[in-house]
Enzyme design. Structure first.
Site, PDB file in Angstrom:
ATOM      1  N   GLU A 152      32.666  12.884  26.131  1.00  0.00           N
ATOM      2  CA  GLU A 152      33.400  11.760  27.063  1.00  0.00           C
ATOM      3  C   GLU A 152      33.400  12.265  28.469  1.00  0.00           C
ATOM      4  O   GLU A 152      34.308  12.436  29.281  1.00  0.00           O
ATOM      5  CB  GLU A 152      34.832  11.565  26.605  1.00  0.00           C
ATOM      6  CG  GLU A 152      35.023  11.021  25.278  1.00  0.00           C
ATOM      7  CD  GLU A 152      34.547   9.639  25.365  1.00  0.00           C
ATOM      8  OE1 GLU A 152      34.506   8.884  26.337  1.00  0.00           O
ATOM      9  OE2 GLU A 152      34.057   9.214  24.264  1.00  0.00           O
ATOM     10  N   ASP A 153      32.004  12.541  29.086  1.00  0.00           N
ATOM     11  CA  ASP A 153      32.112  12.787  30.348  1.00  0.00           C
ATOM     12  C   ASP A 153      32.570  14.146  31.007  1.00  0.00           C
ATOM     13  O   ASP A 153      32.555  14.369  32.201  1.00  0.00           O
ATOM     14  CB  ASP A 153      32.494  11.695  31.205  1.00  0.00           C
ATOM     15  CG  ASP A 153      31.500  10.440  31.311  1.00  0.00           C
ATOM     16  OD1 ASP A 153      30.720  10.726  30.649  1.00  0.00           O
ATOM     17  OD2 ASP A 153      32.315   9.353  31.757  1.00  0.00           O
TER      18      ASP A 153
END
Ligand SMILES: [Zn+2]
Lengths: 601, 378
Positions: A218-219
């Site tokens: 998630e980044d």
């Protein structure tokens, strides 16, 4: 048929030959008979000509083209290089003109000079002109979706850097300085023209594109502890503390000094320990939560006739400026001056070193922002065959859905730049081609696609996959956890509602709002919800006869109703204080809120 | 198949499920096997039932509200046809749930009886449904100042298109307007003015009135569009008038629908309105490619209709119906609700969710529902 002419949106008359009229205006502008600020547009459908000369129109410069030939010649360019000619000279000669959005509608603009045909009316000075300043700082932007370039441009505005070279003598507040900022290896034309190396805002680091134990999903990004220890992403945060000696009616003033022990609201001797005789903290003092930075006393608040006889009320009030909850730092700079009203003004600048930690936000220049998910010891980081250890690990899952190819090209470009020892031109539309970069990589003995064989830092095993690794320019964004981290169990409450205060600075609670409440209801968790809302729980004595709030006398341990006397049944009822408040508000409306009590169980 | 067994389960399982089992069970199923099937079905069925104290309202609201945030596109246009568009997406959902009387794009789908639905003369039928005004069939209106008359020049082609002759037109206008008309030539209608309309201003006003005079068709049907659906032709209209359309002899009254929930309620009753709400919301949900359980929508439709007439989910609609003063006050305009309640001495029994949140008492749902039945003596 005639065409209506409007000057600055106001009707001024009609013309017979609209095309000729417009051409005349344009020609006079190019001859500098008319101001270069004049723009004219002809709307054939509405049959209107609009001439604009006012401010507030976004305009951009273009090279004028006549008969398929650019008016900007080699001669101009050599003259420009020798500084015999300036940009405004070109404007006066009609070689370059500024168009606004309306006039641009009627033009046919060529991107490059070799595309010119007879129909073209203008030529771009440089294709990068279609971007703004921040947008043109994104390298290889022509390879990415517009939305991502816009995000990349936006992120750069939030990056830490050297915002002003004289920051040490400026009393700017709430600003950050990035330590050892660098100019990017992959640059654009705008980096040169804006003298980016004088105010850089990031660092060139080694980036590997791979998953790492799920800590960069998630980044999120993984940082190398070794790199951090060597100074990567370090910054200083400057925080203000400002106060002034206010003047009050009756000749009374505030006084900046170490407060006397008699002063109302005196904290403790320890809290004032950093203050010098003038009541101001000394530079380089290490302050923590609660410490006073500027000592100050104010005159008593009310001087009513009654209180004049009261000795205690004549003492001054403590109104020092202290460190708020959760704040700490080092006093950096003290400035004593006077403000517009002639009051003594003391400004103290506090400094706080910020070392990257889990939760800090980093980004490349391509709208690929992410938060630090894990800081890995240098020894445990993956390493390449040649011993290169990445500073940052970026998740490959961030690429396909966002299609930021420019992010990948910059990585290769940075790698080539680091190997060749030169800057790579990544100017949008005008960059060093990707194929050339790959060829250079091959020449230096690397795989041309930028991948390398890497080894697990913990076990030493070789990874099955080849890892895409190279150099990139990374920015640290100003959103740091140290400024946001917050929790509360018990703490201050509001006077009116007895509910917890709001906001981090007031050590407030976290709001369980309407929609959050609904989720408890949807799960049928009625009692859990009640407990959540118990923050303002009170027990109120209620008269069973009239249903109003009664009075409890603690000295006598007796309850009585102000309406019905003390000969009635009075029960203690548990309710939220907010409800007690709304009952009072009903009374203020003239509505009698009668509580009818009954046993619940 | 053992009908006796089925009978046993008739009041335990809904008929649709029984019918399904009956259809799908193999021919040679034994009685014991069938019994086992029915038993298992019953167990499953009972397990699916909502438990007492489940907050169905909030769950419905969340289940409809969350996908609502993903909705896009407000309107879409009928391809190839000018000025025929339909409100969909969130605005349409809001329109339905608010129970609005004036829709932004009222529409009808008119199904036709057998011989008419084949597509022959479909244009003519459609034009008979469409509301025709004088200005639709006239090309020019002129005021003759000399003898203060109004001359209407007819557009013969348009007249023919809608199936009218000049003489029937004159008759129809006279019926609608009560004016003195005379057919001069074949395509010129002269309106004589009475002494009342002597001034030019009055004559001008009359002219404007005649322009909008109703000639034929159904009032409220502004546009018609014949469309082939399956192997029959139907007429899609902009504007609705369900009552009048259902009266037409060539219309199939069973399948013809309007998208105006309120109108359906007036013409066909509240049960029809309830079904219309469900259908219309489902239509939007499906067109957006979302997946919302039908039962949530049914619950909302029930809430809007259970009082006997249609009520929107607004402060004037179902919120007004709430028993609790505090619940009503917490929604909108609190002071008004409190004062109104005080005037009649209303008592709030604190039986529902919102008011118990306000005073912070256990909510009568879920774990807060069970309580002792016996009152303890003090
Ligand atoms: Zn009392």
């Amino acid at each position: 048929m005639t065409t209506e002419v409007y000057l600055n949106s106001r009707y001024v008359g009609d013309v017979e030959n609209p095309e000729q009229f417009v051409q005349n205006i344009v020609d006079s502008r190019r001859k500098a008979d008319l101001s270069s600020n004049v723009n004219v547009s002809y709307d054939k459908k509405k049959n209107e000509i609009h001439v604009e000369s006012l401010r507030g129109r976004l305009r951009r410069p273009l090279i004028v083209v006549k008969d398929g030939k650019s008016l900007l010649t080699e001669k101009h360019i050599t003259q420009l290089e020798k500084s015999e000619l300036t940009f405004s000279d070109l404007l006066k000669q009609g070689v370059i003109e500024y168009l606004d959005a309306a006039e641009e509608e009627g033009t046919f603009i060529a991107f490059y000079e070799n595309e010119l045909t007879k129909q073209h009316t203008h030529l771009e000075i440089s294709p990068i002109d279609i971007f703004g300043l921040c947008g043109s700082l994104v390298p290889y932007a022509n390879h990415s979706p517009g939305a991502r370039i816009a995000m990349g441009a936006k992120n750069q505005k939030q990056s830490l850097g050297l915002y002003a070279a004289n920051f040490s003598v400026r009393m700017d507040m709430d600003v950050n300085i990035l330590h050892s900022a660098q100019r990017p290896i992959v640059t654009t034309l705008t980096h040169e023209t804006s003298m980016y190396e004088k105010h850089p805002s990031g660092q060139n680091i080694v980036v590997a594109v791979m998953a790492y134990k799920g800590y960069n999903m998630e980044d999120a990004v993984i940082l190398n502890k070794g790199s951090i220890d060597r100074g990567m992403g370090r910054s200083t945060y400057f925080r203000p503390a400002i106060t002034e000696e206010l003047r009050y009616a009756g000749g009374l003033t505030d006084e900046i000094s170490i407060p006397d022990k008699e002063v109302k609201g005196y904290k403790s001797e320890r809290d004032y320990r950093f203050l010098e005789e003038d009541g101001i903290i000394y530079p380089e003092a290490q302050v923590k939560e609660g410490d006073v930075v500027i000592g100050k006393t104010s005159p008593p608040r009310f001087l009513s006739s009654l209180e004049e006889y009261n000795l205690a009320s004549n003492t001054r009030r403590e109104s020092s400026l202290g460190m708020k909850h959760g704040e700490e730092g080092i006093v950096d700079f003290v400035c004593i001056t006077e403000n517009e009203e002639g009051n003594k003004l003391v400004q103290v600048r506090l400094r706080d070193q910020r070392i990257p930690e889990v939760g800090d936000k980093f980004t490349s220049r391509h709208g690929q922002k992410g938060v630090v998910g894990l800081i890995v010891p240098h020894a445990d980081m993956p390493f390449s065959a040649s011993g290169i250890v990445p500073d940052l690990i970026f998740s490959p899952h961030g690429i396909p859905s966002r299609m930021t190819i420019s992010h990948l090209i910059e990585l290769i470009g940075g790698k080539v730049g680091a190997l060749t020892g030169r800057y790579i031109d990544g100017t949008t539309f005008d960059s060093e081609p990707e194929a050339a970069l790959r060829k250079l990589l091959l020449q230096f003995g690397f795989r041309e696609n930028g991948t390398e064989t890497m080894y697990n830092g913990e076990t030493g095993e070789q990874y099955q996959a080849k890892i895409f690794i190279g150099n990139m320019y990374y920015l640290k964004l100003k959103h740091m956890v140290a400024n946001k981290l917050h929790s509360r169990a018990r703490g201050p409450i509001q006077l009116l509602t007895r509910q917890p205060t709001e906001g981090r600075s007031k050590e407030g609670g976290l709001r369980l709002g309407e929609m959050e409440k609904d989720t408890f209801v949807a799960h049928g968790a009625a009692l859990l919800l009640k407990e959540r809302f118990d923050s303002d729980k009170t027990v109120v004595p209620v008269c069973e006869s009239c249903g109003m709030v009664a009075i409890y006398n603690e000295f006598k341990d007796q309850s009585y109703c102000p309406i019905c006397g003390d000969n009635v049944e009075i029960s203690d009822i548990e309710m939220s204080y907010a409800f007690k408040l709304i009952l009072d508000e009903f009374k203020a409306l003239g509505v009698y809120p009668k509580l009818q009590l009954k046993t619940k169980y | 198949m053992d009908e006796e067994l089925f009978k046993e389960y008739e009041d335990k399982l809904p008929p649709a499920i029984l019918e399904n089992i009956r259809k799908n069970a193999p021919e040679k199923i034994t009685k014991a096997q069938l019994k086992k099937v029915l038993e298992l079905t019953l167990k499953e069925y009972e397990e699916m039932a909502i438990e007492p104290g489940e907050s169905v309202g909030v769950i419905s609201a969340e289940s409809i509200g969350e996908p609502g945030t993903q909705m896009t596109l407000n309107t879409f246009h009928f391809a190839g046809v000018a000025e025929m568009n339909v409100t969909t997406g969130l605005p349409r959902i809001i329109e339905i749930l608010d129970g609005r009387k004036a829709l932004s794009t009222p529409m009808m789908e008119i199904y036709l009886q057998k011989p008419y639905s084949t597509g022959k003369d479909i244009k003519k039928i459609a034009l008979m449904v469409k509301e025709t005004k004088v200005c639709d069939v006239a090309s020019e209106f002129e005021i003759n100042l000399a003898d203060s008359t109004i001359e209407i020049k007819l557009d013969k082609q348009k007249l023919e298109e809608v199936g009218l002759t000049p003489s029937t037109l004159v008759k129809n206008i006279e019926k609608a307007m009560k004016v003195n008309l005379k057919l001069k030539d074949d395509d010129l209608v002269v309106v004589k003015t009475s002494s009342k309309e002597s001034s030019l201003n009055e004559v001008y006003k009359l002219k404007e009135k005649i322009k909008d005079a109703y000639v034929q068709g159904i009032k409220g049907i502004l546009q018609v569009l014949p469309v082939k659906r399956g192997d029959e032709f139907i007429i899609i209209t902009a504007g609705t008038n369900l009552r009048k359309v259902l009266e037409l002899e060539f219309v199939d009254p069973v399948r013809t629908v309007s998208n105006d929930v309120y109108e359906i309620g007036e013409v066909l009753g509240v049960e029809a309105a309830r079904q219309a709400i469900i259908n219309e919301i489902l239509k939007v949900v499906d067109s957006q490619g979302l997946n919302i359980d039908k039962r949530h929508i049914m619950l909302v439709a029930d809430m809007m209709c259970f009082s006997g007439d249609l009520k929107g989910i607004t402060r004037y609609g179902i919120v007004q119906e709430k028993a609790s003063v505090l619940a009503r006050a917490s929604f909108e305009t609190p002071i008004k609700h409190i004062i109104d309640a005080a005037l009649v001495g209303e008592v709030d029994k604190l039986n529902s969710v919102v008011e118990n949140v306000m005073i912070n008492q256990p909510l009568p749902i879920g774990t807060g529902l069970p309580s002792l039945i016996v009152d303890a003596k003090k």
